[in-house]
Write a protein that holds these residues in place. Structure first.
Motif, PDB file in Angstrom:
ATOM      1  N   GLN A 251       3.025 -17.082  28.253  1.00  0.00           N
ATOM      2  CA  GLN A 251       3.211 -16.770  26.832  1.00  0.00           C
ATOM      3  C   GLN A 251       4.679 -16.529  26.519  1.00  0.00           C
ATOM      4  O   GLN A 251       5.193 -16.972  25.484  1.00  0.00           O
ATOM      5  N   ALA A 252       5.354 -15.816  27.395  1.00  0.00           N
ATOM      6  CA  ALA A 252       6.773 -15.542  27.192  1.00  0.00           C
ATOM      7  C   ALA A 252       7.571 -16.841  27.175  1.00  0.00           C
ATOM      8  O   ALA A 252       8.485 -17.020  26.358  1.00  0.00           O
ATOM      9  N   LEU A 253       7.219 -17.773  28.055  1.00  0.00           N
ATOM     10  CA  LEU A 253       7.941 -19.043  28.136  1.00  0.00           C
ATOM     11  C   LEU A 253       7.721 -19.917  26.911  1.00  0.00           C
ATOM     12  O   LEU A 253       8.569 -20.744  26.576  1.00  0.00           O
ATOM     13  N   VAL A 254       6.595 -19.757  26.242  1.00  0.00           N
ATOM     14  CA  VAL A 254       6.375 -20.496  24.997  1.00  0.00           C
ATOM     15  C   VAL A 254       7.453 -20.110  23.981  1.00  0.00           C
ATOM     16  O   VAL A 254       7.977 -20.957  23.245  1.00  0.00           O
ATOM     17  N   ALA A 255       7.799 -18.845  23.961  1.00  0.00           N
ATOM     18  CA  ALA A 255       8.821 -18.357  23.022  1.00  0.00           C
ATOM     19  C   ALA A 255      10.214 -18.823  23.424  1.00  0.00           C
ATOM     20  O   ALA A 255      11.029 -19.189  22.568  1.00  0.00           O
ATOM     21  N   PRO A 257      11.446 -21.344  26.278  1.00  0.00           N
ATOM     22  CA  PRO A 257      11.154 -22.233  27.420  1.00  0.00           C
ATOM     23  C   PRO A 257      12.330 -22.457  28.363  1.00  0.00           C
ATOM     24  O   PRO A 257      12.126 -22.955  29.480  1.00  0.00           O
ATOM     25  N   GLU A 258      13.533 -22.127  27.939  1.00  0.00           N
ATOM     26  CA  GLU A 258      14.697 -22.305  28.805  1.00  0.00           C
ATOM     27  C   GLU A 258      15.269 -20.973  29.287  1.00  0.00           C
ATOM     28  O   GLU A 258      16.430 -20.899  29.716  1.00  0.00           O
ATOM     29  N   ASN A 259      14.475 -19.935  29.230  1.00  0.00           N
ATOM     30  CA  ASN A 259      14.907 -18.618  29.695  1.00  0.00           C
ATOM     31  C   ASN A 259      14.795 -18.577  31.223  1.00  0.00           C
ATOM     32  O   ASN A 259      13.700 -18.655  31.786  1.00  0.00           O
ATOM     33  N   LEU A 266       7.675 -17.247  36.425  1.00  0.00           N
ATOM     34  CA  LEU A 266       6.559 -18.181  36.599  1.00  0.00           C
ATOM     35  C   LEU A 266       6.603 -18.821  37.983  1.00  0.00           C
ATOM     36  O   LEU A 266       5.558 -19.027  38.622  1.00  0.00           O
ATOM     37  N   GLY A 267       7.801 -19.127  38.455  1.00  0.00           N
ATOM     38  CA  GLY A 267       7.921 -19.653  39.809  1.00  0.00           C
ATOM     39  C   GLY A 267       7.406 -18.667  40.838  1.00  0.00           C
ATOM     40  O   GLY A 267       6.723 -19.042  41.799  1.00  0.00           O
ATOM     41  N   TRP A 268       7.681 -17.391  40.627  1.00  0.00           N
ATOM     42  CA  TRP A 268       7.209 -16.354  41.551  1.00  0.00           C
ATOM     43  C   TRP A 268       5.690 -16.175  41.448  1.00  0.00           C
ATOM     44  O   TRP A 268       5.034 -15.881  42.445  1.00  0.00           O
ATOM     45  N   PHE A 269       5.162 -16.384  40.253  1.00  0.00           N
ATOM     46  CA  PHE A 269       3.709 -16.367  40.083  1.00  0.00           C
ATOM     47  C   PHE A 269       3.060 -17.451  40.952  1.00  0.00           C
ATOM     48  O   PHE A 269       2.092 -17.190  41.675  1.00  0.00           O
ATOM     49  N   GLU A 284      13.715 -23.851  40.713  1.00  0.00           N
ATOM     50  CA  GLU A 284      14.900 -24.712  40.586  1.00  0.00           C
ATOM     51  C   GLU A 284      15.328 -24.824  39.124  1.00  0.00           C
ATOM     52  O   GLU A 284      16.541 -24.861  38.825  1.00  0.00           O
ATOM     53  N   LYS A 285      14.362 -24.858  38.213  1.00  0.00           N
ATOM     54  CA  LYS A 285      14.702 -24.831  36.786  1.00  0.00           C
ATOM     55  C   LYS A 285      15.375 -23.508  36.419  1.00  0.00           C
ATOM     56  O   LYS A 285      16.339 -23.485  35.656  1.00  0.00           O
TER      57      LYS A 285
END
Length: 341
Positions: A251-255, A257-259, A266-269, A284-285
């Motif tokens: 949800q946070a990334l929807v707000a 996406p380049e954070n 999310l990678g750690w998830f 890597e992103k």
């Protein structure tokens, strides 16, 4: 990763607004009504207006860009009225414009001696210290500026938030806790106050209290992406509520996406879910958008799980280069290099 707040920048902007607005306003008041301007100089100068006259000329010269002339007139005004805090503040502002920081500091300290409850001398002094590369001294002055401001405007929520932010920067967690609790009393529907309070409890390792406050913030503001990422990553670090954590982080990334911080979360998830391909992709992103020791540490962990020891070592070394005080990363790197011998 937990997104570290850019508290100080916002505080500096706030103080800068104050500092740059006060002198023009004072000049306008002086030109609009000499009687009003006399109030700045004290009762003893109602009959002797020499100080006021020099002050008006100084403001006028400053407005024309004649800074040397303004300095001379402010100094003459000080000679006529050495007890006026405003005159030292005004002269300091000219020295700041001329990049004469030592003289500005001297004038501001004298202004504060004469009026310790004032806001603007502390705010300007903080800016000078910041420009001089003295962040600790700057933070002390910001605290004094905001503490004085709260006395003048005891119900101004934004001032309390700025003061709380400075306490957080100074790691004065208990003082910050008190400030944000006060904000919640004044404005119980303010999601930011609960968010900051939650972050304080997290730093104090009071994780259940942190969770409680962060949930309140999200309930008040369901799209509060900073709080969503914070709570989601906190769950991951505690190895609990892994799936709900992933939902919040997405949800946070929807707000944003380049954070980079959110991408790292999310990678750690995915790392926690043992989906190493997705974990590597998002980490890597994250590294592309954010050069941070936590990101490189996470990349090192993923590469090690993938059997790529060289890349793991490279990323842990990058992490330590950015923050050499990470004992856990040092231990992982030492174990890897010793194993390879």
């Amino acid at each position: 990763m937990l997104l570290k707040f850019s508290f100080l920048n916002s505080v500096i902007c706030c103080c800068l607004t104050w500092a740059l607005s006060v002198l023009p306003v004072q000049a306008q008041d002086t030109h609009r009504s000499p009687g009003d301007a006399l109030a700045y100089f004290g009762q003893s100068h109602k009959e002797d207006t020499r100080s006021l006259s020099h002050y008006i000329v100084a403001v006028y010269r400053e407005s024309l860009g004649d800074l040397e002339g303004a300095i001379q007139e402010y100094q003459k005004a000080q000679e006529a009225d050495p007890q006026s805090s405003l005159l030292y503040l005004s002269l300091a502002s000219v020295f700041i414009q001329k990049d004469k920081q030592a003289q500005a500091i001297k004038e501001l300290k004298r202004s504060i001696e004469l009026d310790p409850e004032a806001v603007h001398p502390h705010a300007l002094l903080a800016l000078v210290y910041s420009a001089s590369g003295k962040p600790d001294l700057a933070a002390e002055e910001y605290i004094l500026a905001f503490e004085n401001a709260t006395k003048q405007e005891p119900e101004n929520i934004e001032i309390y938030k700025s003061l709380g932010a400075i306490y957080l920067q100074q790691k004065k967690l208990k003082q910050a806790e008190g400030i944000f609790k006060l904000i919640i009393k004044l404005a119980p529907a303010d999601p930011e106050a609960y968010f900051y309070l939650g972050s304080i409890y997290y730093d104090l390792k009071e994780y259940l209290s942190a969770e409680k406050e962060l949930k309140k913030a999200i309930k008040l503001k369901p799209d509060y992406h900073e709080a969503l990422n914070f709570l989601g990553y906190a769950y991951l670090e505690q190895d609990r509520n892994i799936d709900p954590a992933g939902v919040m982080i997405k949800q946070a990334l929807v707000a944003e996406p380049e954070n980079g911080a959110y991408l790292d979360s999310l990678g750690w998830f995915y790392y926690k879910k043992r989906n190493l391909k997705e974990a590597l992709s998002y980490l890597e992103k994250a590294a592309y958008f954010l050069s941070d020791p936590v990101v490189y540490d996470h990349l090192g962990d993923v590469f090690l799980k993938l059997g790529n020891s060289d890349s793991a070592q490279l990323n842990w070394e990058k992490s330590l280069k950015l923050n050499s005080g990470q004992d856990q990363v040092k231990a992982k790197l030492l174990k890897l290099t010793n194993h390879g011998q």
